[in-house]
Design an enzyme around this catalytic site. Structure first.
Site, mmCIF file in Angstrom:
data_model
loop_
_atom_site.group_PDB
_atom_site.id
_atom_site.type_symbol
_atom_site.label_atom_id
_atom_site.label_comp_id
_atom_site.label_asym_id
_atom_site.label_seq_id
_atom_site.Cartn_x
_atom_site.Cartn_y
_atom_site.Cartn_z
ATOM 1 N N GLY A 14 0.828 -1.218 0.000
ATOM 2 C CA GLY A 14 0.000 0.000 0.000
ATOM 3 C C GLY A 14 0.854 1.257 0.000
ATOM 4 O O GLY A 14 0.538 2.247 0.666
ATOM 5 N N ALA A 15 1.926 1.233 -0.793
ATOM 6 C CA ALA A 15 2.970 2.268 -0.674
ATOM 7 C C ALA A 15 2.852 3.386 -1.703
ATOM 8 O O ALA A 15 3.756 4.220 -1.799
ATOM 9 C CB ALA A 15 4.348 1.613 -0.780
ATOM 10 N N SER A 16 1.759 3.448 -2.459
ATOM 11 C CA SER A 16 1.703 4.472 -3.507
ATOM 12 C C SER A 16 1.400 5.855 -2.947
ATOM 13 O O SER A 16 1.658 6.864 -3.605
ATOM 14 C CB SER A 16 0.663 4.100 -4.567
ATOM 15 O OG SER A 16 -0.635 4.256 -4.044
ATOM 16 N N VAL A 67 -3.307 -7.369 -1.991
ATOM 17 C CA VAL A 67 -2.813 -8.173 -0.863
ATOM 18 C C VAL A 67 -3.847 -9.164 -0.340
ATOM 19 O O VAL A 67 -3.499 -10.070 0.414
ATOM 20 C CB VAL A 67 -2.307 -7.286 0.307
ATOM 21 C CG1 VAL A 67 -1.122 -6.443 -0.110
ATOM 22 C CG2 VAL A 67 -3.437 -6.439 0.886
ATOM 23 N N SER A 145 -3.954 0.052 14.211
ATOM 24 C CA SER A 145 -4.576 1.371 14.408
ATOM 25 C C SER A 145 -5.023 1.486 15.853
ATOM 26 O O SER A 145 -5.405 0.470 16.460
ATOM 27 C CB SER A 145 -5.798 1.526 13.490
ATOM 28 O OG SER A 145 -6.527 2.695 13.830
ATOM 29 N N TYR A 158 -13.757 -2.035 10.701
ATOM 30 C CA TYR A 158 -12.352 -1.596 10.645
ATOM 31 C C TYR A 158 -11.661 -1.896 11.970
ATOM 32 O O TYR A 158 -10.540 -2.432 12.006
ATOM 33 C CB TYR A 158 -12.312 -0.091 10.343
ATOM 34 C CG TYR A 158 -10.925 0.503 10.254
ATOM 35 C CD1 TYR A 158 -10.162 0.388 9.098
ATOM 36 C CD2 TYR A 158 -10.383 1.197 11.338
ATOM 37 C CE1 TYR A 158 -8.889 0.942 9.018
ATOM 38 C CE2 TYR A 158 -9.122 1.762 11.266
ATOM 39 C CZ TYR A 158 -8.378 1.635 10.105
ATOM 40 O OH TYR A 158 -7.126 2.189 10.030
ATOM 41 N N ALA A 160 -12.459 -4.145 14.154
ATOM 42 C CA ALA A 160 -12.302 -5.604 14.273
ATOM 43 C C ALA A 160 -11.105 -6.076 13.454
ATOM 44 O O ALA A 160 -10.318 -6.927 13.899
ATOM 45 C CB ALA A 160 -13.575 -6.304 13.811
ATOM 46 N N LYS A 162 -8.396 -4.410 12.682
ATOM 47 C CA LYS A 162 -7.129 -3.979 13.267
ATOM 48 C C LYS A 162 -6.848 -4.711 14.581
ATOM 49 O O LYS A 162 -5.686 -4.963 14.923
ATOM 50 C CB LYS A 162 -7.134 -2.455 13.461
ATOM 51 C CG LYS A 162 -7.189 -1.680 12.131
ATOM 52 C CD LYS A 162 -6.000 -2.016 11.231
ATOM 53 C CE LYS A 162 -5.897 -1.092 10.025
ATOM 54 N NZ LYS A 162 -4.728 -1.403 9.186
ATOM 55 N N ILE A 191 -4.050 10.365 11.243
ATOM 56 C CA ILE A 191 -2.980 10.804 10.345
ATOM 57 C C ILE A 191 -3.626 11.426 9.107
ATOM 58 O O ILE A 191 -4.568 10.848 8.540
ATOM 59 C CB ILE A 191 -2.092 9.606 9.920
ATOM 60 C CG1 ILE A 191 -1.667 8.761 11.140
ATOM 61 C CG2 ILE A 191 -0.891 10.102 9.122
ATOM 62 C CD1 ILE A 191 -0.757 9.434 12.134
#
Ligand code: NAP
Length: 253
Positions: A14-16, A67, A145, A158, A160, A162, A191
C-alpha cells in the site's frame, strides 16, 4: 554517515500514497532498498514513489498486487525476492476504511475490510516466512490502528480488522522468534491522508481529535516512519510481539 540499515531490503504494501509512501521513503532514508507494492489501479503513483526512492540513490522495485488475493501475493513475493535478491523487512501497511454503522453495514463491506486489512497481512507474511526462516532473519511490521483498541462510531468492522492484526502479531512473534524474526505492530492515531480525512471531514470533529492529542496536533504520514524504521532495523533486535501507539498521545499507556 553510514546508514544503520545499509544493504537491507524492505517490502512495503500500500505504498503508492499516504502512510505507505512515507514509510517507503523513510526506510530508503535509513539505508533500505525498497520493494513498493500497491493495488494495480495505483500503478502510476506507485512508479512515482519508486522513482523518488531511486532519487535517494537506493534501489526500488514497484510490484502491483492485491494483498487480499493469495495468488497475486504469492507471485508478488516471488518477484520481490527474485528482483531484489532478498527481503529483510516487510511492512504490512495496505488497508481500507469504509465508514458505515453496524446496522447499515453490508456483508460485502465487512468482508472487504477484513480481507484487505487482516487477511492481507496474513497472506503477505505467510508468503515471506519460508524466505525469512531460511535466512534466519526477518523484521515484520504490521500497521494496525488505535481504532483497533477503542474504535470510533462507523468503524466496527475496521476496528475488528485492526484488533485481528494485533492478535495475529502477538502469536506470530512467538512462532517466528526462534528463527531470528521479530513481529511488531504500530498503531497510528489520526494521520492526515486520504483515509485519515474520513475522520476529519467535519472541522468540529477534526478539532475534537486535535484536542484529544497530548501534542495538540494531528499526525502527518512522516510521523509514522521513525517507529516503523526502528521495528524494521537491527536496533529492535530484542523487541517483538509489541504494539506501539503512534498517535500524538491520544492513547496513553
Ligand atoms: P490510504 O491513503 O488510503 O493508502 C492506502 C493504500 O493502500 C492506497 O494506495 C490503497 O489503494 C492501497 N490498497 C488498498 N487496498 C489494497 C490491496 N488490496 N492491496 C494493495 N494495496 C491496497 O491510507 P493511509 O491512511 O495511508 O493508511 C495506511 C495504513 O495505515 C492502513 O492500514 C490504515 O488502516 C492505517 N491507519 C491509517 C490511519 C489514518 O489516520 N490515516 C490511522 C490508523 C491506521 P486504493 O486507494 O486504490 O484502495
Amino acid at each position: 554517515m553510514v546508514k544503520s540499515s545499509n544493504g537491507r531490503i524492505a517490502l512495503v504494501t500500500g505504498a503508492s500514497r499516504g502512510i505507505g509512501r512515507a514509510l517507503a521513503l523513510g526506510l530508503a532514508d535509513d539505508g533500505f532498498d525498497v520493494v513498493v507494492n500497491d493495488i494495480e489501479r495505483q500503478r502510476d503513483l506507485l512508479e512515482g514513489v519508486a522513482e523518488e526512492i531511486r532519487g535517494k540513490s537506493r534501489r526500488a522495485f514497484a510490484l502491483s498486487a492485491d494483498v487480499s488475493n493469495k495468488q497475486q501475493v504469492t507471485d508478488m513475493v516471488a518477484a520481490a525476492i527474485a528482483r531484489a535478491g532478498q527481503i529483510d523487512a516487510v511492512v504490512n501497511n495496505a488497508g481500507i476504511l469504509i465508514a458505515r454503522s453496524v446496522d447499515e453495514l453490508d456483508e460485502s463491506e465487512w468482508d472487504a475490510v477484513l480481507d484487505v486489512n487482516a487477511k492481507g497481512t496474513f497472506l503477505v507474511t505467510q508468503a515471506l516466512l519460508p524466505h525469512m526462516k531460511a535466512r534466519r532473519y526477518g523484521r515484520i511490521v504490521n500497521i494496525a490502528s488505535i481504532g483497533g483498541k477503542h474504535g470510533a462510531p462507523l468503524q466496527a468492522h475496521y476496528s475488528a480488522s485492526k484488533a485481528a492484526v494485533m492478535g495475529f502479531t502477538r502469536v506470530l512473534a512467538q512462532e517466528v522468534g526462534p528463527f531470528g524474526i521479530t513481529a511488531n505492530a504500530v498503531c497510528p492515531g489520526i494521520i492526515v491522508t486520504d483515509m485519515g480525512r474520513t475522520n476529519l471531514e467535519d472541522p468540529a470533529i477534526a478539532q475534537k481529535w486535535i484536542d484529544k492529542t497530548a501534542l495538540a496536533r494531528l499526525g502527518q504520514p512522516e510521523d509514522v516512519a521513525g517507529p516503523v524504521c526502528f521495528f524494521a532495523s537491527d536496533a529492535s533486535a530484542f523487541v517483538t510481539g509489541q504494539t506501539l501507539n503512534v498517535c500524538g498521545g491520544i492513547v496513553l499507556s
